[in-house]
Write an enzyme that holds these catalytic residues in place. Structure first.
Site, PDB file in Angstrom:
ATOM      1  N   SER A 196       0.826  -1.212   0.000  1.00 58.47           N
ATOM      2  CA  SER A 196       0.000   0.000   0.000  1.00 58.47           C
ATOM      3  C   SER A 196       0.863   1.266   0.000  1.00 58.47           C
ATOM      4  O   SER A 196       2.014   1.258   0.420  1.00 58.47           O
ATOM      5  CB  SER A 196      -0.903   0.026   1.239  1.00 58.47           C
ATOM      6  OG  SER A 196      -1.749  -1.090   1.274  1.00 58.47           O
TER       7      SER A 196
HETATM    8  N1  SAH Z   1      -1.126  -4.892   3.877  1.00 59.58           N
HETATM    9  C1  SAH Z   1      -0.418  -5.153   2.652  1.00 59.58           C
HETATM   10  C2  SAH Z   1      -1.214  -4.686   1.452  1.00 59.58           C
HETATM   11  C3  SAH Z   1      -1.288  -5.763   0.440  1.00 59.58           C
HETATM   12  S1  SAH Z   1      -2.431  -5.560  -0.868  1.00 59.58           S
HETATM   13  C4  SAH Z   1       0.986  -4.559   2.688  1.00 59.58           C
HETATM   14  O1  SAH Z   1       1.323  -3.863   3.641  1.00 59.58           O
HETATM   15  O2  SAH Z   1       1.774  -4.830   1.774  1.00 59.58           O
HETATM   16  C5  SAH Z   1      -3.785  -6.547  -0.304  1.00 59.58           C
HETATM   17  C6  SAH Z   1      -3.512  -7.999  -0.042  1.00 59.58           C
HETATM   18  O3  SAH Z   1      -4.744  -8.591   0.339  1.00 59.58           O
HETATM   19  C7  SAH Z   1      -3.018  -8.817  -1.241  1.00 59.58           C
HETATM   20  O4  SAH Z   1      -1.816  -9.446  -0.910  1.00 59.58           O
HETATM   21  C8  SAH Z   1      -4.139  -9.815  -1.487  1.00 59.58           C
HETATM   22  O5  SAH Z   1      -3.681 -11.079  -1.933  1.00 59.58           O
HETATM   23  C9  SAH Z   1      -4.771  -9.911  -0.110  1.00 59.58           C
HETATM   24  N2  SAH Z   1      -6.146 -10.396  -0.071  1.00 59.58           N
HETATM   25  C10 SAH Z   1      -7.173 -10.104  -0.923  1.00 59.58           C
HETATM   26  N3  SAH Z   1      -8.297 -10.736  -0.534  1.00 59.58           N
HETATM   27  C11 SAH Z   1      -7.980 -11.447   0.590  1.00 59.58           C
HETATM   28  C12 SAH Z   1      -8.711 -12.326   1.441  1.00 59.58           C
HETATM   29  N4  SAH Z   1     -10.002 -12.624   1.237  1.00 59.58           N
HETATM   30  N5  SAH Z   1      -8.060 -12.871   2.493  1.00 59.58           N
HETATM   31  C13 SAH Z   1      -6.754 -12.621   2.721  1.00 59.58           C
HETATM   32  N6  SAH Z   1      -6.012 -11.808   1.942  1.00 59.58           N
HETATM   33  C14 SAH Z   1      -6.616 -11.226   0.882  1.00 59.58           C
END
Ligand code: SAH
Length: 218
Positions: free
Chosen positions: A68
């Site tokens: 993010s």
């Molecule tokens: N918090 C992360 C942001 C990653 S982007 C960081 O600091 O880098 C969002 C993430 O959510 C992705 O890796 C995606 O695979 C995950 N995601 C999407 N839907 C999800 C779900 N139902 N359960 C768990 N993870 C999920």
């Protein structure tokens, strides 16, 4: 993925400037700013993005996902109101940068990721001291972690199509959930507060842009 795991004075300088940018954009929590200032964001991304590690932008990680934008991480963390010992569920581990910010603030972090590749990668990467505060789970965040519930805080870091009822149930009384909920092209950041009588209050914030929250595992 290739990581650069040395933190140089140049990196530290770039982080200081990032903190100034976040202050200008309205982040006021000194604790949150300290965490951003302390944590080497370039550890969490591939070296090809090195030059952009401290720009206030989202960057690509594995499995077609993103780390993010720093402003988004700071904004969500500020809304969560984290204290030492706060028990937090994060949905969407991704790069584990957000989880690290929470762990640095002293939280006990339970983070869940649906992409196996990201989950495996994060389990291996634990040389930073605050990593001992983070527990990684592979699964579907729509279900939360009923075996570890309740949580004082829940943070969703992907675009939720709606507020999952199962997650609300996993919040402690007086608990807070911070969740970006889809409104077409972007998501409205919501802060949901669970009252001690089991009712909820909702505060609405600005629009953000996240990768989608998807059901099932990959
Ligand atoms: N918090 C992360 C942001 C990653 S982007 C960081 O600091 O880098 C969002 C993430 O959510 C992705 O890796 C995606 O695979 C995950 N995601 C999407 N839907 C999800 C779900 N139902 N359960 C768990 N993870 C999920």
């Amino acid at each position: 993925m290739r990581r650069r795991e040395i933190d140089t004075p140049l990196d530290k300088g770039r982080r200081k400037r990032l903190v100034d940018v976040l202050k200008e954009k309205g982040i006021t929590s000194q604790q949150v700013l300290n965490a951003i200032n302390h944590i080497p964001r370039h550890f969490y991304i591939d070296t090809v993005f090195d030059a952009k590690a401290y720009d206030d932008i989202a960057l690509q990680i594995e499995a077609n996902q993103t780390i993010s934008q720093p402003y988004t991480v700071a904004f969500q963390t500020q809304l969560l109101d984290v204290k030492s010992g706060t028990k937090i569920l994060e949905v969407g581990t991704g790069s584990a940068y957000q989880a690290s910010v929470l762990a640095y603030l002293g939280a006990e972090v339970y983070t869940i990721e649906r992409q196996k590749k990201l989950f495996e990668q994060n389990k291996l990467f634990k040389h930073l001291s605050y990593y001992s505060n983070i527990k990684y789970f592979y699964g579907d965040g729509f279900e939360g972690l009923p075996n570890y519930a309740p949580f004082d805080r829940i943070i969703i870091t992907a675009a939720a199509p709606y507020i999952p009822h199962s997650l609300l149930q996993q919040l402690t009384p007086s608990g807070i959930m911070v969740i970006p909920v889809d409104e077409g092209d972007a998501q409205r950041m919501l802060k949901i507060i669970k009252n001690s009588d089991g009712t909820y209050e909702e505060e609405k914030y600005d629009m953000f842009s996240f990768v989608p929250m998807l059901s099932g595992k990959q």
